[in-house]
Design a protein around this motif. Sequence first.
Motif, PDB file in Angstrom:
ATOM      1  N   THR A   1      11.726  -0.447 -18.405  1.00 33.87           N
ATOM      2  CA  THR A   1      11.759   0.513 -17.568  1.00 33.87           C
ATOM      3  C   THR A   1      10.267   0.870 -16.920  1.00 33.87           C
ATOM      4  N   PHE A   2       9.297   0.117 -16.858  1.00 32.35           N
ATOM      5  CA  PHE A   2       7.950   0.296 -16.249  1.00 32.35           C
ATOM      6  C   PHE A   2       7.823  -0.175 -14.462  1.00 32.35           C
ATOM      7  N   GLY A   3       8.557  -1.240 -14.291  1.00 34.38           N
ATOM      8  CA  GLY A   3       8.935  -1.973 -12.833  1.00 34.38           C
ATOM      9  C   GLY A   3       9.705  -0.580 -12.341  1.00 34.38           C
ATOM     10  N   HIS A   4       9.517  -0.736 -10.710  1.00 35.23           N
ATOM     11  CA  HIS A   4       9.510   0.522  -9.949  1.00 35.23           C
ATOM     12  C   HIS A   4       9.720   0.233  -9.010  1.00 35.23           C
ATOM     13  N   LEU A   5      11.203   0.243  -7.996  1.00 38.32           N
ATOM     14  CA  LEU A   5      11.069  -0.299  -6.354  1.00 38.32           C
ATOM     15  C   LEU A   5      10.901   1.039  -5.476  1.00 38.32           C
ATOM     16  N   LEU A   6      10.504   0.915  -4.061  1.00 39.47           N
ATOM     17  CA  LEU A   6      10.093   2.585  -3.085  1.00 39.47           C
ATOM     18  C   LEU A   6       9.625   1.588  -2.062  1.00 39.47           C
ATOM     19  N   VAL A   7      10.375   2.542  -0.681  1.00 36.37           N
ATOM     20  CA  VAL A   7       9.614   2.445   0.478  1.00 36.37           C
ATOM     21  C   VAL A   7       8.325   2.611   0.574  1.00 36.37           C
ATOM     22  N   ALA A   8       7.795   1.981   1.682  1.00 34.76           N
ATOM     23  CA  ALA A   8       6.525   1.942   2.313  1.00 34.76           C
ATOM     24  C   ALA A   8       6.281   1.835   3.768  1.00 34.76           C
ATOM     25  N   PRO A   9       5.554   2.222   3.901  1.00 39.24           N
ATOM     26  CA  PRO A   9       5.152   2.119   5.627  1.00 39.24           C
ATOM     27  C   PRO A   9       3.675   1.135   4.946  1.00 39.24           C
ATOM     28  N   MET A  10       3.986   0.602   6.178  1.00 37.44           N
ATOM     29  CA  MET A  10       2.902  -1.213   6.246  1.00 37.44           C
ATOM     30  C   MET A  10       1.697  -0.278   6.873  1.00 37.44           C
ATOM     31  N   THR A  11       0.501  -0.974   6.748  1.00 37.42           N
ATOM     32  CA  THR A  11      -1.083  -1.066   7.166  1.00 37.42           C
ATOM     33  C   THR A  11      -1.761  -1.990   7.065  1.00 37.42           C
ATOM     34  N   ALA A  12      -2.839  -2.270   7.795  1.00 35.91           N
ATOM     35  CA  ALA A  12      -3.352  -2.758   7.810  1.00 35.91           C
ATOM     36  C   ALA A  12      -4.287  -3.108   6.459  1.00 35.91           C
ATOM     37  N   GLY A  13      -4.083  -4.576   5.565  1.00 38.65           N
ATOM     38  CA  GLY A  13      -4.750  -4.957   4.342  1.00 38.65           C
ATOM     39  C   GLY A  13      -6.002  -5.756   4.499  1.00 38.65           C
TER      40      GLY A  13
ATOM     41  N   ALA B   1      19.707  -6.503  12.955  1.00 37.07           N
ATOM     42  CA  ALA B   1      19.033  -7.934  12.600  1.00 37.07           C
ATOM     43  C   ALA B   1      17.851  -7.973  14.176  1.00 37.07           C
ATOM     44  N   SER B   2      17.555  -6.856  14.080  1.00 35.51           N
ATOM     45  CA  SER B   2      16.614  -7.304  15.391  1.00 35.51           C
ATOM     46  C   SER B   2      15.040  -8.192  15.413  1.00 35.51           C
ATOM     47  N   VAL B   3      15.012  -9.100  15.402  1.00 37.57           N
ATOM     48  CA  VAL B   3      13.753  -9.953  14.721  1.00 37.57           C
ATOM     49  C   VAL B   3      12.236 -10.081  15.856  1.00 37.57           C
ATOM     50  N   GLU B   4      12.803  -8.955  17.184  1.00 31.68           N
ATOM     51  CA  GLU B   4      11.474  -9.271  17.772  1.00 31.68           C
ATOM     52  C   GLU B   4      10.840  -8.049  17.194  1.00 31.68           C
ATOM     53  N   GLU B   5      11.184  -6.746  16.596  1.00 28.42           N
ATOM     54  CA  GLU B   5      10.594  -5.519  15.946  1.00 28.42           C
ATOM     55  C   GLU B   5       9.688  -6.009  15.078  1.00 28.42           C
ATOM     56  N   GLU B   6       7.827  -5.300  14.831  1.00 26.99           N
ATOM     57  CA  GLU B   6       7.588  -5.766  14.148  1.00 26.99           C
ATOM     58  C   GLU B   6       8.209  -4.282  12.752  1.00 26.99           C
ATOM     59  N   PRO B   7       8.324  -4.735  11.254  1.00 31.88           N
ATOM     60  CA  PRO B   7       8.451  -3.933   9.699  1.00 31.88           C
ATOM     61  C   PRO B   7       7.179  -3.098  10.261  1.00 31.88           C
TER      62      PRO B   7
ATOM     63  N   PRO C   1      -0.571  -7.479   7.344  1.00 32.26           N
ATOM     64  CA  PRO C   1      -0.659  -6.212   6.794  1.00 32.26           C
ATOM     65  C   PRO C   1       0.071  -6.072   5.486  1.00 32.26           C
ATOM     66  N   VAL C   2       0.452  -4.632   5.216  1.00 29.71           N
ATOM     67  CA  VAL C   2       0.518  -5.286   3.327  1.00 29.71           C
ATOM     68  C   VAL C   2       1.523  -3.678   3.530  1.00 29.71           C
ATOM     69  N   PRO C   3       2.212  -3.523   3.157  1.00 26.90           N
ATOM     70  CA  PRO C   3       2.841  -2.527   2.514  1.00 26.90           C
ATOM     71  C   PRO C   3       1.530  -1.316   1.847  1.00 26.90           C
ATOM     72  N   GLU C   4       1.055  -0.081   2.169  1.00 19.49           N
ATOM     73  CA  GLU C   4       0.363   1.099   2.466  1.00 19.49           C
ATOM     74  C   GLU C   4      -0.148   1.443   0.699  1.00 19.49           C
TER      75      GLU C   4
ATOM     76  N   TRP D   1       7.120  -7.456  -2.048  1.00 19.53           N
ATOM     77  CA  TRP D   1       7.750  -6.692  -0.707  1.00 19.53           C
ATOM     78  C   TRP D   1       9.024  -7.005   0.478  1.00 19.53           C
ATOM     79  N   LEU D   2       9.959  -6.289   0.399  1.00 19.93           N
ATOM     80  CA  LEU D   2      10.420  -7.050   1.439  1.00 19.93           C
ATOM     81  C   LEU D   2      10.559  -6.399   2.789  1.00 19.93           C
ATOM     82  N   PRO D   3       9.715  -6.695   4.088  1.00 22.07           N
ATOM     83  CA  PRO D   3       9.447  -6.390   4.983  1.00 22.07           C
ATOM     84  C   PRO D   3      10.884  -5.289   5.412  1.00 22.07           C
ATOM     85  N   LEU D   4      11.411  -4.259   6.891  1.00 20.83           N
ATOM     86  CA  LEU D   4      12.313  -3.451   6.693  1.00 20.83           C
ATOM     87  C   LEU D   4      12.456  -3.540   8.160  1.00 20.83           C
ATOM     88  N   ARG D   5      13.333  -4.045   8.505  1.00 19.58           N
ATOM     89  CA  ARG D   5      13.332  -4.178  10.124  1.00 19.58           C
ATOM     90  C   ARG D   5      15.019  -2.710  10.687  1.00 19.58           C
ATOM     91  N   ASP D   6      14.923  -2.695  11.042  1.00 17.38           N
ATOM     92  CA  ASP D   6      16.673  -1.424  11.674  1.00 17.38           C
ATOM     93  C   ASP D   6      17.288  -2.831  12.012  1.00 17.38           C
TER      94      ASP D   6
END
Length: 293
Positions: free
Chosen positions: A121-133, A68-74, A137-140, A61-66
């Motif tokens: 085409t068995f793989g996939h991409l999706l955007v998902a919220p982060m959560t406590a793992g 280029a802010s490096v202070e924001e927690e993805p 932290p990991v994607p939900e 996974w690639l954490p997303l920030r809005d």
Amino acid sequence: MPELPEVEVVRRGLESWVAGRTVAAAEVLHPRAVRRNVGDLPAQLKGRTLASAERRGKYLWLPLRDGASVEEEPGEALIAHLGMSGQLLVVDPLSPIEKHLRVRMGFTDGGLELRFVDQRTFGHLLVAPMTAGRGRPVPEPIAHIAADPLEDAFDDAEFAVRLRLRRTGIKRALLDQSLISGVGNIYADEALWRARLHWARPTETLTRPKIAELLAAVRAVMTEALGQGGTSFDSLYVNVNGESGYFDRSLAVYGRRDEPCRRCGAPVRREAFMNRSSYSCPKCQPRPRNARP
């Protein structure tokens, strides 16, 4: 399917070439590649920065920030699961389009773009919220996945207790991603050969020292595979530069039916296991009388 070493090789490539860059535009060329995504993937990615490249087991996974802010927690991440044949390639935007290109992503700096190519085409991409793992932290959608044996979050003692309680065959337990993630058919066979364990050995019969020996074998074979770029039997698994790994040349038992065991010389056997195959040495890894499927 790519296992932990192959996915880690891809993660390292993404960390080098993609992390820290801001998405200018994304294009979906095949709907199956985003079938699990909720929403419009290109709109979800445009203008967002890929903070880093992370992995747990076989998931990237690639954490997303809005911006280029490096202070924001993805709060969200782009998950990539390679499936059987998925490839994440970093290429020149003007290079020819791959036959099985599913998603492409350009960046505001105008440099190399990221392409998701997937023949089956068995793989996939999706955007998902982060959560406590488990441990970090990991994607939900992958919060249920256990830590993998190369993570600091992996607890050897807890694994030993949970393994013995499974009351199943040791290989079946190793493939259980809720118990230990990242281990697939290839590296399970290789680790069991190194630990001199038959794949049907009941988990409840394993002593703590033997479990420690098995974990050491799992880590050793995966670390060695990482050093050789992973295992490639065909062109379906490659790193972000399109190069194949060559650990298949070092495999001790997997795929070597009737060839001599590298330790004792006995012919390697192949046995049916969960609609696939298990490879082992009949002399180094004798089948137990109380074998479990």
